[in-house]
Write an enzyme that holds these catalytic residues in place. Structure first.
Site, short mmCIF file in Angstrom:
data_model
loop_
_atom_site.label_atom_id
_atom_site.label_comp_id
_atom_site.label_asym_id
_atom_site.label_seq_id
_atom_site.Cartn_x
_atom_site.Cartn_y
_atom_site.Cartn_z
N ASP A 197 0.85 -1.19 0.00
CA ASP A 197 0.00 0.00 0.00
C ASP A 197 0.88 1.24 0.00
OD1 ASP A 197 -2.27 -1.47 -0.05
OD2 ASP A 197 -2.98 -0.93 1.95
N ASP A 199 0.40 4.10 1.43
CA ASP A 199 0.40 4.95 2.62
C ASP A 199 1.04 4.28 3.84
OD1 ASP A 199 -1.54 3.06 2.89
OD2 ASP A 199 -3.18 4.44 3.31
N TRP A 259 -13.11 -0.30 -1.75
CA TRP A 259 -12.28 -0.65 -0.60
C TRP A 259 -12.74 -1.93 0.09
CZ3 TRP A 259 -12.95 -1.58 4.51
CH2 TRP A 259 -11.78 -1.58 5.29
N GLU A 262 -10.44 -7.72 -0.82
CA GLU A 262 -9.53 -8.40 -1.77
C GLU A 262 -8.38 -9.11 -1.05
OE1 GLU A 262 -9.28 -5.23 -1.04
OE2 GLU A 262 -7.13 -5.08 -0.67
N ASP A 263 -7.92 -8.53 0.07
CA ASP A 263 -6.82 -9.15 0.83
C ASP A 263 -7.33 -10.40 1.58
OD1 ASP A 263 -8.42 -7.49 2.35
OD2 ASP A 263 -6.78 -6.47 3.37
N MET A 289 1.21 4.70 9.25
CA MET A 289 0.27 4.95 8.16
C MET A 289 0.15 6.46 7.99
SD MET A 289 -3.53 3.50 7.81
CE MET A 289 -4.45 3.76 6.34
N HIS A 292 -4.76 10.03 5.82
CA HIS A 292 -5.49 10.54 4.64
C HIS A 292 -6.98 10.29 4.82
CE1 HIS A 292 -6.28 6.48 2.93
NE2 HIS A 292 -5.19 6.18 3.58
N ARG A 294 -10.67 9.12 3.18
CA ARG A 294 -11.01 8.09 2.18
C ARG A 294 -11.07 8.73 0.80
NH1 ARG A 294 -11.71 3.42 2.80
NH2 ARG A 294 -12.52 3.42 4.91
C1 BGC Z 1 -11.36 -5.59 4.94
C2 BGC Z 1 -9.94 -5.69 4.49
C3 BGC Z 1 -9.14 -4.63 5.16
C4 BGC Z 1 -9.28 -4.75 6.66
C5 BGC Z 1 -8.46 -3.77 7.40
C6 BGC Z 1 -11.43 -5.66 6.44
O1 BGC Z 1 -12.75 -5.51 6.87
O2 BGC Z 1 -12.10 -6.62 4.37
O3 BGC Z 1 -9.86 -5.57 3.10
O4 BGC Z 1 -7.79 -4.74 4.79
O5 BGC Z 1 -10.63 -4.66 7.01
O6 BGC Z 1 -8.85 -2.47 7.28
#
Ligand code: BGC
Length: 348
Positions: A197, A199, A259, A262-263, A289, A292, A294
């Site tokens: 990322d 940031d 947002w 995906e992770d 971090m 910033h 959103r």
């Molecule tokens: C989201 C993730 C995010 C995490 C931390 C989760 O609810 O699904 O994508 O990285 O929160 O902010």
């Protein structure tokens, strides 16, 4: 005076004598020259070809040149040590509003087109750092400012790729990272990929940006969450996977627009392959971090839970093997490779 006079006879004999002397000196010169060449070979290198009596002068010259070229090729470098002696541990991070790209460029003269490798040893891994990006120039500058010296102290061979999403469709971090993986592999067969990322700035250079036998999550804690792991399965922010590990899970899903999620999806793919996520110790895997708001164009993805429910069914056909995009430009800037892509928009 007749031709057979004693004076004429003397001159004729003298001429032969001079000729004899001349021939002897030429032979002596050739012998000396050959001796010098053999000596040069023995002193300067260990040529695979040695001089053989009767070689022509031209052959001797070409062997000599080859040996000289071999000499000028530097000897192979030793592997870099397992632990770099350049590491400093916890770092004092600065975020000066006056910082300029030019300053960061002149602080990193050893970096060329985003790439660096140690000059005095062979790096143990070749690492591509992939940063998905859109309109976060200041964050990118702070990250480059800290990341380049950080990676150089780790003695790795690396290159930084910034993958810019063109247009104003909803942001798609995961798809940009799939693109980054494929574009970076066109340059070099990188062993390891860091999904980063823009940031998040690492606080301790013992947090090594290299890959392991298992996928690695590098952000245990960050200032915004009191340096505590966000939740047990958290795999966001900064993570590291080898080329093969990422291929084995078919990369990220391309279907997470906006947002979040995906992770978590990538973590599920990893678990489906029976791999286990590793993390460095909490006192090392710390990040700052950069604050910033959103971003517009990256609103919370309300569908993420629904999408997460189908990872197991779709991962084989949704990922690297289905990632379609159009590269609009690829610029090799001094500190990073800037790839601008059209990745389309969410299907409604
Ligand atoms: C989201 C993730 C995010 C995490 C931390 C989760 O609810 O699904 O994508 O990285 O929160 O902010």
């Amino acid at each position: 005076m007749g031709f057979c006079s004693p004076v004429f006879k003397f001159l004729r004999r003298g001429k032969y004598f001079v000729l004899l002397l001349l021939s002897l000196s030429v032979l002596a010169w050739i012998a000396t020259f050959k001796g010098e060449m053999v000596k040069s070979f023995q002193v300067s290198s260990a040529p695979t070809q040695t001089l053989v009596k009767g070689d022509s002068l031209r052959e001797k010259f070409s062997s000599f040149t080859a040996a000289t070229i071999r000499l000028s090729t530097p000897p192979p470098k030793a592997d870099c040590p397992l632990e770099s002696p350049l590491l400093q541990g916890a770092l004092q991070l600065t975020f000066e509003s006056s910082l300029k790209l030019k300053d960061v460029e002149s602080e990193n003269k050893g970096v060329s087109e985003g790439e660096y490798e140690p000059s005095d040893c062979t790096a143990r891994q070749n690492v591509a750092i992939l940063i998905p990006h859109r309109s976060r120039e200041r964050h990118l500058l702070y990250l480059l400012h800290h990341l380049h010296p950080f990676l150089q102290r780790q003695q790795i061979h690396y290159a930084i790729y910034v993958i810019q999403q063109a247009g104003d469709a909803t942001f798609n971090r995961a798809k940009l990272l799939n693109v980054g993986y494929m574009e970076a592999l066109k340059d070099y067969s990188w062993d390891c990929f860091i999904f980063h990322d823009v940031d998040l700035v690492p606080e301790n250079d013992h947090n090594l940006y290299i890959c392991d036998k298992q996928p690695k999550h590098l952000v245990v804690g960050r200032n915004a969450t009191g340096y505590k792991l966000h939740y047990k399965g958290y795999f966001g922010g900064v993570s590291a996977m080898t080329r093969e590990q990422f291929l084995q899970v078919n990369g990220f899903s391309n279907t997470y627009w906006g947002w979040g999620g995906e992770d978590d999806d990538l973590r599920k793919r990893i678990e489906l392959q029976k791999m286990k996520i590793m993390r460095p110790p909490a006192d090392i895997a710390r990040y700052t971090m950069v604050f910033h708001k959103r971003d517009s164009g990256n609103e919370i993805n309300k569908d993420r839970m629904k999408l997460l429910g189908r990872t197991q069914q779709v991962w084989r056909k949704d990922g690297l093997n289905s990632c379609s995009y159009k590269t609009l430009s690829l610029e090799r800037m001094p500190l990073y490779v800037n790839v601008t892509v059209d990745i389309g928009k969410p299907q409604s």
